[in-house]
Design an enzyme around this catalytic site. Structure first.
Site, PDB file in Angstrom:
ATOM      1  N   VAL A  15       0.836  -1.206   0.000  1.00  0.00           N
ATOM      2  CA  VAL A  15       0.000   0.000   0.000  1.00  0.00           C
ATOM      3  C   VAL A  15       0.871   1.258   0.000  1.00  0.00           C
ATOM      4  O   VAL A  15       0.607   2.211  -0.735  1.00  0.00           O
ATOM      5  CB  VAL A  15      -0.962  -0.001   1.209  1.00  0.00           C
ATOM      6  CG1 VAL A  15      -1.862   1.227   1.165  1.00  0.00           C
ATOM      7  CG2 VAL A  15      -1.804  -1.274   1.234  1.00  0.00           C
ATOM      8  N   GLY A  16       1.933   1.240   0.809  1.00  0.00           N
ATOM      9  CA  GLY A  16       2.812   2.417   0.891  1.00  0.00           C
ATOM     10  C   GLY A  16       3.433   2.736  -0.465  1.00  0.00           C
ATOM     11  O   GLY A  16       3.468   3.903  -0.893  1.00  0.00           O
ATOM     12  N   TYR A 145      -4.661 -11.042  14.756  1.00  0.00           N
ATOM     13  CA  TYR A 145      -4.558  -9.849  13.890  1.00  0.00           C
ATOM     14  C   TYR A 145      -5.820  -8.997  14.025  1.00  0.00           C
ATOM     15  O   TYR A 145      -5.749  -7.772  14.170  1.00  0.00           O
ATOM     16  CB  TYR A 145      -4.384 -10.351  12.457  1.00  0.00           C
ATOM     17  CG  TYR A 145      -4.362  -9.321  11.359  1.00  0.00           C
ATOM     18  CD1 TYR A 145      -3.228  -8.545  11.126  1.00  0.00           C
ATOM     19  CD2 TYR A 145      -5.458  -9.166  10.506  1.00  0.00           C
ATOM     20  CE1 TYR A 145      -3.199  -7.627  10.078  1.00  0.00           C
ATOM     21  CE2 TYR A 145      -5.430  -8.265   9.453  1.00  0.00           C
ATOM     22  CZ  TYR A 145      -4.296  -7.497   9.243  1.00  0.00           C
ATOM     23  OH  TYR A 145      -4.263  -6.597   8.195  1.00  0.00           O
ATOM     24  N   LYS A 149      -6.140  -5.016  15.340  1.00  0.00           N
ATOM     25  CA  LYS A 149      -6.607  -3.947  14.451  1.00  0.00           C
ATOM     26  C   LYS A 149      -7.875  -3.302  14.994  1.00  0.00           C
ATOM     27  O   LYS A 149      -8.073  -2.091  14.892  1.00  0.00           O
ATOM     28  CB  LYS A 149      -6.872  -4.521  13.058  1.00  0.00           C
ATOM     29  CG  LYS A 149      -5.612  -4.944  12.319  1.00  0.00           C
ATOM     30  CD  LYS A 149      -4.903  -3.721  11.761  1.00  0.00           C
ATOM     31  CE  LYS A 149      -3.694  -4.079  10.939  1.00  0.00           C
ATOM     32  NZ  LYS A 149      -3.042  -2.907  10.363  1.00  0.00           N
ATOM     33  N   ASP A 279     -10.331 -23.044   4.018  1.00  0.00           N
ATOM     34  CA  ASP A 279     -11.031 -22.036   3.211  1.00  0.00           C
ATOM     35  C   ASP A 279     -11.098 -20.694   3.927  1.00  0.00           C
ATOM     36  O   ASP A 279     -11.351 -19.665   3.298  1.00  0.00           O
ATOM     37  CB  ASP A 279     -12.482 -22.484   2.960  1.00  0.00           C
ATOM     38  CG  ASP A 279     -12.635 -23.214   1.633  1.00  0.00           C
ATOM     39  OD1 ASP A 279     -11.720 -23.123   0.788  1.00  0.00           O
ATOM     40  OD2 ASP A 279     -13.686 -23.865   1.458  1.00  0.00           O
TER      41      ASP A 279
HETATM   42  P1  NAP Z   1       3.248  -5.154   3.406  1.00  0.00           P
HETATM   43  O1  NAP Z   1       3.369  -5.074   1.932  1.00  0.00           O
HETATM   44  O2  NAP Z   1       3.578  -6.421   4.103  1.00  0.00           O
HETATM   45  O3  NAP Z   1       4.110  -3.967   4.026  1.00  0.00           O
HETATM   46  C1  NAP Z   1       4.240  -3.834   5.400  1.00  0.00           C
HETATM   47  C2  NAP Z   1       5.016  -2.584   5.685  1.00  0.00           C
HETATM   48  O4  NAP Z   1       5.122  -2.457   7.118  1.00  0.00           O
HETATM   49  C3  NAP Z   1       6.438  -2.616   5.140  1.00  0.00           C
HETATM   50  O5  NAP Z   1       6.807  -1.313   4.720  1.00  0.00           O
HETATM   51  C4  NAP Z   1       7.246  -3.049   6.343  1.00  0.00           C
HETATM   52  O6  NAP Z   1       8.578  -2.571   6.300  1.00  0.00           O
HETATM   53  C5  NAP Z   1       6.491  -2.351   7.460  1.00  0.00           C
HETATM   54  N1  NAP Z   1       6.708  -2.982   8.755  1.00  0.00           N
HETATM   55  C6  NAP Z   1       6.411  -4.274   9.099  1.00  0.00           C
HETATM   56  N2  NAP Z   1       6.792  -4.506  10.374  1.00  0.00           N
HETATM   57  C7  NAP Z   1       7.312  -3.332  10.837  1.00  0.00           C
HETATM   58  C8  NAP Z   1       7.887  -2.932  12.068  1.00  0.00           C
HETATM   59  N3  NAP Z   1       7.983  -3.788  13.101  1.00  0.00           N
HETATM   60  N4  NAP Z   1       8.342  -1.671  12.181  1.00  0.00           N
HETATM   61  C9  NAP Z   1       8.260  -0.804  11.143  1.00  0.00           C
HETATM   62  N5  NAP Z   1       7.722  -1.107   9.963  1.00  0.00           N
HETATM   63  C10 NAP Z   1       7.258  -2.361   9.804  1.00  0.00           C
HETATM   64  O7  NAP Z   1       1.764  -4.763   3.880  1.00  0.00           O
HETATM   65  P2  NAP Z   1       0.586  -4.049   3.093  1.00  0.00           P
HETATM   66  O8  NAP Z   1      -0.181  -5.126   2.413  1.00  0.00           O
HETATM   67  O9  NAP Z   1       1.102  -2.879   2.346  1.00  0.00           O
HETATM   68  O10 NAP Z   1      -0.310  -3.564   4.313  1.00  0.00           O
HETATM   69  C11 NAP Z   1      -0.420  -2.208   4.656  1.00  0.00           C
HETATM   70  C12 NAP Z   1      -1.552  -2.073   5.668  1.00  0.00           C
HETATM   71  O11 NAP Z   1      -2.770  -2.535   5.090  1.00  0.00           O
HETATM   72  C13 NAP Z   1      -1.336  -2.905   6.934  1.00  0.00           C
HETATM   73  O12 NAP Z   1      -1.705  -2.141   8.047  1.00  0.00           O
HETATM   74  C14 NAP Z   1      -2.271  -4.089   6.743  1.00  0.00           C
HETATM   75  O13 NAP Z   1      -2.684  -4.600   7.976  1.00  0.00           O
HETATM   76  C15 NAP Z   1      -3.399  -3.466   5.970  1.00  0.00           C
HETATM   77  N6  NAP Z   1      -4.207  -4.372   5.141  1.00  0.00           N
HETATM   78  C16 NAP Z   1      -3.606  -5.147   4.170  1.00  0.00           C
HETATM   79  C17 NAP Z   1      -4.404  -5.965   3.370  1.00  0.00           C
HETATM   80  C18 NAP Z   1      -3.835  -6.770   2.240  1.00  0.00           C
HETATM   81  O14 NAP Z   1      -4.597  -7.495   1.573  1.00  0.00           O
HETATM   82  N7  NAP Z   1      -2.549  -6.703   1.963  1.00  0.00           N
HETATM   83  C19 NAP Z   1      -5.799  -5.990   3.565  1.00  0.00           C
HETATM   84  C20 NAP Z   1      -6.369  -5.181   4.551  1.00  0.00           C
HETATM   85  C21 NAP Z   1      -5.555  -4.371   5.326  1.00  0.00           C
HETATM   86  P3  NAP Z   1       9.746  -3.444   5.557  1.00  0.00           P
HETATM   87  O15 NAP Z   1       9.407  -3.404   4.107  1.00  0.00           O
HETATM   88  O16 NAP Z   1      10.988  -2.742   5.879  1.00  0.00           O
HETATM   89  O17 NAP Z   1       9.638  -4.824   6.140  1.00  0.00           O
HETATM   90  P1  GDP Z   2      -8.392 -13.506   3.755  1.00  0.00           P
HETATM   91  O1  GDP Z   2      -9.123 -12.769   2.683  1.00  0.00           O
HETATM   92  O2  GDP Z   2      -8.067 -12.653   4.923  1.00  0.00           O
HETATM   93  O3  GDP Z   2      -9.054 -14.788   4.130  1.00  0.00           O
HETATM   94  O4  GDP Z   2      -6.974 -13.895   3.208  1.00  0.00           O
HETATM   95  P2  GDP Z   2      -6.326 -14.514   1.885  1.00  0.00           P
HETATM   96  O5  GDP Z   2      -5.983 -13.437   0.939  1.00  0.00           O
HETATM   97  O6  GDP Z   2      -5.221 -15.335   2.426  1.00  0.00           O
HETATM   98  O7  GDP Z   2      -7.422 -15.416   1.150  1.00  0.00           O
HETATM   99  C1  GDP Z   2      -7.759 -16.656   1.686  1.00  0.00           C
HETATM  100  C2  GDP Z   2      -8.657 -17.454   0.761  1.00  0.00           C
HETATM  101  O8  GDP Z   2      -7.968 -17.801  -0.446  1.00  0.00           O
HETATM  102  C3  GDP Z   2      -9.041 -18.784   1.432  1.00  0.00           C
HETATM  103  O9  GDP Z   2     -10.309 -19.195   0.968  1.00  0.00           O
HETATM  104  C4  GDP Z   2      -7.932 -19.716   0.907  1.00  0.00           C
HETATM  105  O10 GDP Z   2      -8.330 -21.083   0.956  1.00  0.00           O
HETATM  106  C5  GDP Z   2      -7.819 -19.237  -0.532  1.00  0.00           C
HETATM  107  N1  GDP Z   2      -6.515 -19.541  -1.160  1.00  0.00           N
HETATM  108  C6  GDP Z   2      -6.326 -20.345  -2.232  1.00  0.00           C
HETATM  109  N2  GDP Z   2      -5.036 -20.429  -2.545  1.00  0.00           N
HETATM  110  C7  GDP Z   2      -4.368 -19.618  -1.667  1.00  0.00           C
HETATM  111  C8  GDP Z   2      -2.990 -19.280  -1.517  1.00  0.00           C
HETATM  112  O11 GDP Z   2      -2.094 -19.713  -2.244  1.00  0.00           O
HETATM  113  N3  GDP Z   2      -2.691 -18.397  -0.508  1.00  0.00           N
HETATM  114  C9  GDP Z   2      -3.651 -17.879   0.305  1.00  0.00           C
HETATM  115  N4  GDP Z   2      -3.287 -17.013   1.260  1.00  0.00           N
HETATM  116  N5  GDP Z   2      -4.953 -18.211   0.195  1.00  0.00           N
HETATM  117  C10 GDP Z   2      -5.309 -19.055  -0.784  1.00  0.00           C
END
Ligand code: NAP
Ligand code: GDP
Length: 328
Positions: A15-16, A145, A149, A279
């Site tokens: 996201v960043g 988690y 949050k 799932d």
């Molecule tokens: P990401 O790609 O894993 O990036 C995580 C970021 O947090 C990186 O810049 C990492 O720094 C930093 N970080 C992790 N641990 C840290 C620590 N102890 N101290 C300082 N920085 C730290 O995550 P993202 O997917 O962009 O997620 C961003 C936000 O969206 C999070 O709050 C997450 O919970 C939320 N979110 C994500 C999803 C999703 O599907 N990805 C869905 C809903 C909400 P480094 O790169 O240096 O490790």
């Molecule tokens: P969620 O949306 O928070 O549940 O997280 P995920 O992005 O991990 O999605 C999970 C869903 O995708 C579940 O139904 C998993 O069974 C399915 N899934 C299928 N293949 C994968 C895989 O390779 N990685 C992950 N994380 N989930 C998978």
């Protein structure tokens, strides 16, 4: 906004890096582009481990942010969440407490923290909306988690009531895009399956999708989400969270996701489902009514376009992408 310093914690993640891309590439005059007087800082964990209050304070003293978009978190998909519940709970509690308390101590004008639709109760009426966060327990697969949050929303209200802080939160659904974590086991479903399909094509092995393929999810492209964060920063000043999502009628099954990846990757081999694997939650459709009402509409990138662009980015960037072990 007059002169401002916007610190994006977790600024190097999915996201960043999308916010950085949008801020740097939007044309002049765009609602989402960089404005005169703004300095944007995108911090990674190497600038300070935010689980440590001293490191958090050092980061704030270095940049003196007026505004914070707080993204830093321990993040992972279903399987990583199932395995490390205490670590997800504890690391994220520590990070969030340090960022919010340091923001309060240094009189930061505004903080937007990032939650997730995992915070919502497992058993609740659909669609999810901003008033339903605390109505019951989250799904057991990611309760560590989810609780960490959910507490950010509680803290935001407490900071506002006791100290008048302008802290709020955003609640995105499942996010994907360039610079995601494409680890095979620890990542979210789209980046995990893109990597698996890439290896299956390269090695002539089967493409195996975890679970039944039946669960439904709403996916948001990281570049669309980035624009919403920029809008929130400038135009939203309320403690109550906002769901950042596509419409509730845009749920996609995991099988549809896998089909779209197979197509985008041009994979012609064997493709199966490992139904011994979890799932997770069946569905969690969220409403974006509040977002659209306040933003006055938004043009979402179509899912297939965003997925194709992400697959293309991954294939072209394989050597620098976050893939965990380069296994094959
Ligand atoms: P990401 O790609 O894993 O990036 C995580 C970021 O947090 C990186 O810049 C990492 O720094 C930093 N970080 C992790 N641990 C840290 C620590 N102890 N101290 C300082 N920085 C730290 O995550 P993202 O997917 O962009 O997620 C961003 C936000 O969206 C999070 O709050 C997450 O919970 C939320 N979110 C994500 C999803 C999703 O599907 N990805 C869905 C809903 C909400 P480094 O790169 O240096 O490790
Ligand atoms: P969620 O949306 O928070 O549940 O997280 P995920 O992005 O991990 O999605 C999970 C869903 O995708 C579940 O139904 C998993 O069974 C399915 N899934 C299928 N293949 C994968 C895989 O390779 N990685 C992950 N994380 N989930 C998978």
């Amino acid at each position: 906004m007059a002169s401002s310093v916007i610190l994006v914690t977790g600024g190097t993640g999915l996201v960043g890096s999308a916010i950085k891309h949008v801020i740097e590439t939007e044309p002049e005059g765009s609602r989402f582009g960089k404005r005169p007087g703004e300095t944007w800082i995108f911090a990674s964990s190497s600038e300070g481990d935010l689980r440590d209050p001293v490191a958090a304070r050092k980061l704030f003293d270095k940049y003196k942010p007026t505004h914070v978009i707080h993204l830093a978190a321990l993040v992972g998909g279903l399987f990583r969440n199932m395995k490390y519940k205490l670590t997800f709970l504890r690391d994220n509690l520590l990070i969030n407490d340090n960022v919010l308390h340091t923001s309060y101590l240094t009189q930061t004008q505004k903080v937007i923290s990032c939650l997730s639709t995992c915070v919502f109760p497992d058993k609740v009426s659909y669609p999810l909306d901003e008033d339903k966060i605390h109505l019951g327990l989250p799904h057991e697969s990611n309760f560590g988690y989810a609780h960490s949050k959910r507490l950010v929303d509680v803290m935001n209200h407490a900071y506002k009531e006791e100290f008048g802080c302008n802290f709020t939160s955003a609640i995105p659904t499942n996010i994907f895009g360039p610079n995601d974590n494409f680890d095979l086991e620890d990542s979210h479903v789209i980046p995990g399956l893109i990597h698996k399909c890439y290896l299956a094509k390269k090695n002539g092995t089967p493409f195996v999708v975890s679970g039944t393929g039946k669960p439904l999810r709403q996916f948001i492209y990281s570049y669309d989400l980035a624009k919403m964060f920029i809008w929130m920063l400038r135009e939203y000043d309320d403690v109550e969270p906002i769901i950042l999502s596509v419409g509730e009628d845009e749920e996609v099954s995991i099988k549809q996701v896998a089909d779209a990846i197979v197509k985008a990757m041009g994979f012609k081999g064997e493709y199966t489902f490992d139904t011994t694997r979890a799932d997770g939650q069946y569905r969690k459709p969220a409403s974006n009514a509040k977002l659209l009402k306040l933003m006055g509409g938004f043009e979402f990138t179509p899912f297939d376009t965003a997925l194709n662009d992400t697959v293309k980015w991954f294939v072209e960037s394989y050597d620098k992408a976050r893939t965990g072990k380069k296994s094959a």
